[in-house]
Design an enzyme around this catalytic site. Structure first.
Site, PDB file in Angstrom:
ATOM      1  N   GLU A 103       0.836  -1.218   0.000  1.00 38.59           N
ATOM      2  CA  GLU A 103       0.000   0.000   0.000  1.00 38.59           C
ATOM      3  C   GLU A 103       0.864   1.259   0.000  1.00 38.59           C
ATOM      4  O   GLU A 103       0.605   2.196   0.756  1.00 38.59           O
ATOM      5  CB  GLU A 103      -0.934   0.004   1.214  1.00 38.59           C
ATOM      6  CG  GLU A 103      -1.984  -1.095   1.178  1.00 38.59           C
ATOM      7  CD  GLU A 103      -3.108  -0.917   2.209  1.00 38.59           C
ATOM      8  OE1 GLU A 103      -2.873  -0.263   3.230  1.00 38.59           O
ATOM      9  OE2 GLU A 103      -4.208  -1.434   1.966  1.00 38.59           O
TER      10      GLU A 103
ATOM     11  N   GLU B  16      -6.419  -8.026  -0.747  1.00 35.36           N
ATOM     12  CA  GLU B  16      -6.922  -8.155   0.626  1.00 35.36           C
ATOM     13  C   GLU B  16      -8.412  -7.892   0.613  1.00 35.36           C
ATOM     14  O   GLU B  16      -8.851  -6.746   0.466  1.00 35.36           O
ATOM     15  CB  GLU B  16      -6.259  -7.130   1.544  1.00 35.36           C
ATOM     16  CG  GLU B  16      -4.795  -7.381   1.796  1.00 35.36           C
ATOM     17  CD  GLU B  16      -4.177  -6.357   2.743  1.00 35.36           C
ATOM     18  OE1 GLU B  16      -4.914  -5.743   3.546  1.00 35.36           O
ATOM     19  OE2 GLU B  16      -2.954  -6.164   2.652  1.00 35.36           O
TER      20      GLU B  16
HETATM   21  C1  GLA Z   1      -4.199  -2.932   4.940  1.00 29.52           C
HETATM   22  C2  GLA Z   1      -2.827  -3.545   5.071  1.00 29.52           C
HETATM   23  C3  GLA Z   1      -2.825  -4.803   5.901  1.00 29.52           C
HETATM   24  C4  GLA Z   1      -3.673  -4.633   7.135  1.00 29.52           C
HETATM   25  C5  GLA Z   1      -5.075  -4.244   6.722  1.00 29.52           C
HETATM   26  C6  GLA Z   1      -6.028  -4.066   7.892  1.00 29.52           C
HETATM   27  O1  GLA Z   1      -4.863  -3.390   3.876  1.00 29.52           O
HETATM   28  O2  GLA Z   1      -2.255  -3.800   3.819  1.00 29.52           O
HETATM   29  O3  GLA Z   1      -1.514  -5.082   6.237  1.00 29.52           O
HETATM   30  O4  GLA Z   1      -3.114  -3.656   7.940  1.00 29.52           O
HETATM   31  O5  GLA Z   1      -5.036  -3.014   6.069  1.00 29.52           O
HETATM   32  O6  GLA Z   1      -6.104  -5.202   8.641  1.00 29.52           O
END
Ligand code: GLA
Length: 597
Positions: A162, A236
Site C-alpha cells: 500500500e 486483501e
Molecule cells: C491494509 C494492510 C494490511 C492490514 C489491513 C487491515 O490493507 O495492507 O496489512 O493492515 O489493512 O487489517
C-alpha cells in the site's frame, strides 16, 4: 517434481499458470503469528476449504532484531513454512515488504532504524535503502529458491505494501522492485493498494491489485483504466477486522462477507481473504494506529476470520467452503479434525517479586543528564531497546506539578519513593507530586504499547521518554535508565532472585509465579486474567502478550505445543493490582462485539 515452465502470468483478462486460465482463491496466514506445530494443521484446513493459494507477509523486525544479526529459526523458519505449503499443495504469494503494515509494530520495520535521527522510513534515504538491501541480501535468496519456476510453491511477490497511501518518494517503489529482481526474483510481481492509494501505488510493468471490505465498483473501473486487459485481483478482502485496547471486538457478518466474495468472483476476479487465519500478536509485537487518538492493538489477531485465532472452524469457514468447492475442479479434501482445547482449572500463584527488586538483573543503569528514548539506549550491542518497558529514575526535591508535554510514549506509571502516584499517557500529561521538603526518588516506568503501523504518524514512533519532562516547569535532569525488555532470558533470570511467599496481595509492578499442570498431553487453553488490571503473561519464559482489563480481549491464547507435559511455569507481570486467581478456559473470550460496517 513436475517440470515447470510458465509461472503465473497476467497477460490476459485472467491469470495463467502453465498457460492455463487460473483463478486465485487465496487466504492469508502469517507464519510468525501461528505456532510452528500448527502450520500444517492450518494449511490443511485452508486446503479443505478450497483455498488454492496462501499469502504471507515477512516481518523484518523479527528476522533482523539487531542490525546484521538474522534469525530464520523456529517460528521464523520461512523456508520450512514454504516447504509445508508445498507439501500440502498450496501455491504461495509472498509479501516481503520491507514494510508490511499488518497491525504489526512499526509495520514490520526494525526499531533500530530509528536510532538515526534523520531516518526517513520507506524512502530511498541512504540509511533506509542500505538497511533494506542488507536485509534483502539475506532474505530474498531464501525465497528465490522456492519460486515456482525453480520447483517451489511461490507464484508471485508483492512489491512493498500500500505504498500509494504513503507515497513519500517517487523513486522508492522502483528501488524495491529492483531489489527483488536483481536478487533473482522472476515470478509475477504485484502491488497492492486501498482506495486511497490506488492512484499512486502502481508501478510500470507490475500488476496492480486492490484491498477492500466493501465492493466499490469505481475501483474496478479504475483498475481497468489503469491496466486494461489485465486480470483483476483483490489482494486483501478483509474478512473481519482487528481490535484495539479500549474498543470493541470487531466482527463482520458472515452473509455480508459471502455476498461480497461472491460478487468479486462473479466479476471474474481473483481474491485473497485477509485474514483466512489471523493467529496471535505474541509478545509485544502488536501495532497501533494514531489518527485522532493513539490506539494500540490487542494481543489476539483473531480478526473474526474464517479460522479462529486458535484454528477452529467458524460459520464463515463452511460458507466459503461451499462456494469455493464449486470453483474447484476436484472434490475438496475432508475437513481436518479439531485441535482439542481444555481448561486446566485455576492456576495457583505461589510467590511474588516486586519489579523494584530485580532491576540489577538488567545490569548497570545508563546514566544520562537528559532523558534518552528507548531506541537510542546503549543496549543490545548498539541496537537500542525495541520493545517493553523503560524505567527512568531521578532525584527530586519537594513536589509540585509533573508534566510530560506529550513526551512519554506511550504511557507511564509514576512513583515517588516507590509509592504510586498515577499514570500519564496521551490524554493525561500531568500529575501532582505531594510536597515534602526532602530529596526523593522519582520513577517513571514507561511502556511502549506498540508502534504505529499505518498512517503518517509512522514517522514519529520513537518510544520511552522522547523529549523533556518537567517538574514545576523545569526540565528534569540526571536520569538512571533501565531497559526492561522482559525477554525470555530476563524472565528465566528471575529464578535466581529470592521471591516472597504470596501472603498479602501486593500492588505496584510485581511479578507473580505459579504452576500450570498440563497433564500428559498438553492441549490449547485460554488464560483469563479476571480481576487483574494490566500486564503481561509469560509461559515457561515465553511472552504470550498483554492483558488489560479495559478489554475487549478477555483471554490470552496459550497453544498446547508450548506447554510441557506436567508442570509449566507461569509468570505474570501485573502493573497495578493482582487478582486472586488465574483461570484457564476451553473457549476464548474476545469481548463485547461490534459489527463492522
Ligand atoms: C491494509 C494492510 C494490511 C492490514 C489491513 C487491515 O490493507 O495492507 O496489512 O493492515 O489493512 O487489517
Amino acid at each position: 517434481m513436475q517440470p515447470r515452465k510458465n509461472g503465473l502470468a497476467s497477460g490476459h483478462l485472467h491469470f495463467l499458470l502453465e498457460d492455463e486460465p487460473y483463478r486465485i482463491l487465496g487466504g492469508s496466514m502469517h507464519y510468525f503469528r501461528v505456532p510452528v506445530a500448527y502450520w500444517r494443521d492450518r494449511m490443511r484446513k485452508m486446503k479443505a476449504c478450497g483455498i488454492n493459494t496462501l499469502t504471507t507477509y515477512v516481518p523484518w523486525n523479527l528476522h533482523e532484531p539487531r542490525k546484521g544479526k538474522f534469525d530464520f529459526t523456529k517460528i521464523l523458519d520461512i523456508s520450512e513454512f514454504l516447504a509445508v505449503a508445498s507439501e500440502i499443495g498450496l501455491w504461495v504469494i509472498v509479501r516481503p515488504g520491507p514494510y508490511i503494515c499488518s497491525e504489526w509494530d512499526l509495520g514490520g520495520l526494525p526499531s533500530w532504524l530509528l536510532r538515526d535521527k534523520n531516518m526517513k522510513l520507506r524512502t530511498t534515504y541512504k540509511g533506509f535503502a542500505e538497511a533494506t538491501e542488507a536485509y534483502f541480501d539475506e532474505l530474498i535468496p531464501k525465497l528465490a529458491k522456492y519460486q515456482y519456476t525453480r520447483g517451489g510453491p511461490i507464484i508471485a511477490f508483492q512489491v512493498e505494501n500500500e505504498y500509494g497511501s504513503y507515497a513519500k518518494d517517487a523513486n522508492y517503489m522502483e528501488f524495491i522492485k529492483n531489489a527483488l529482481v536483481s536478487r533473482g526474483i522472476v515470478e509475477l510481481l504485484v502491488t497492492s493498494d486501498n482506495k486511497d492509494g490506488l492512484s499512486y501505488g502502481s508501478l510500470e510493468g507490475v500488476l496492480a491489485t486492490v484491498n477492500f471490505q466493501k465492493i466499490e465498483p469505481v475501483l474496478f473501473s479504475y483498475l481497468n483504466a489503469l491496466q486494461g486487459n489485465k486480470p483483476v485481483m483483490v489482494m486483501e478482502y478483509w474478512t473481519g477486522w482487528f481490535d484495539y485496547w479500549g474498543g470493541d471486538h470487531h466482527v463482520l457478518d458472515a452473509d455480508a462477507m459471502m455476498s461480497t466474495i461472491s460478487e468479486v468472483l462473479n466479476r471474474g476476479a481473483s481474491i485473497n481473504l485477509y485474514m483466512f487465519h489471523g493467529g496471535t500478536n505474541f509478545g509485544f509485537m502488536s501495532g497501533a494506529l494514531h489518527f485522532h487518538e493513539y490506539q494500540s492493538d490487542v494481543t489476539s489477531y483473531d480478526y473474526d476470520a474464517p479460522l479462529t485465532e486458535s484454528g477452529d472452524y467458524t460459520s464463515k469457514y463452511f460458507k466459503i467452503r461451499e462456494l469455493f468447492g464449486a470453483y474447484n475442479g476436484n472434490p475438496l479434501p475432508p475437513v481436518p479434525e479439531l485441535t482439542l482445547k481444555t481448561s486446566y482449572g485455576t492456576v495457583q500463584l505461589k510467590r511474588c517479586l516486586p519489579l523494584w527488586d530485580v532491576l540489577h538483573l538488567v545490569g548497570q543503569p545508563f546514566k544520562s543528564v537528559e532523558p534518552v528514548n528507548m531506541e537510542n539506549l546503549p543496549v543490545n550491542g548498539g541496537n537500542g531497546q525495541s520493545y517493553g518497558y523503560t524505567l527512568y529514575e531521578t532525584i527530586i526535591f519537594g513536589g509540585g506539578k509533573f508534566h510530560t508535554k506529550g513526551n512519554v510514549r506511550d504511557r507511564a506509571q509514576v512513583f515517588v519513593s516507590s509509592h504510586p502516584l498515577g499514570t500519564v499517557d496521551y490524554k493525561n500529561e500531568e500529575l501532582q507530586i505531594p510536597e515534602v521538603p526532602a530529596y526523593r526518588k522519582l520513577s517513571i516506568l514507561v511502556e511502549n504499547c506498540g508502534r504505529v503501523n499505518y498512517g503518517p504518524m509512522i514517522d514519529y514512533q520513537r518510544k520511552g521518554i522522547v523529549g523533556e519532562v518537567y517538574l514545576r516547569d523545569a526540565p528534569l535532569r540526571n536520569f538512571k535508565i533501565y531497559s526492561l525488555e522482559m525477554n525470555t532470558t530476563f524472565i528465566h533470570s528471575l529464578n535466581d532472585v529470592h521471591w516472597s511467599e504470596l501472603g498479602e496481595w501486593k500492588t505496584g509492578p510485581v511479578f507473580y509465579q505459579g504452576a500450570l499442570h498440563a497433564g500428559d498431553s498438553p492441549m490449547d487453553t485460554f488464560i483469563r486474567m479476571k480481576g487483574w488490571k494490566k500486564g503481561v503473561v509469560f509461559i515457561n519464559g515465553y511472552n504470550l502478550g498483554r492483558y488489560w482489563d479495559i478489554g475487549p480481549q478477555d483471554t490470552l491464547y496459550l497453544p498446547g505445543p508450548w506447554l510441557w507435559p506436567g508442570v509449566n511455569e507461569i509468570t505474570i507481570l501485573e502493573e497495578y493490582e493482582a487478582g486472586q486467581t488465574v483461570y484457564t478456559l476451553d473457549t476464548p473470550i474476545f469481548g463485547k462485539t461490534q459489527y463492522v460496517d
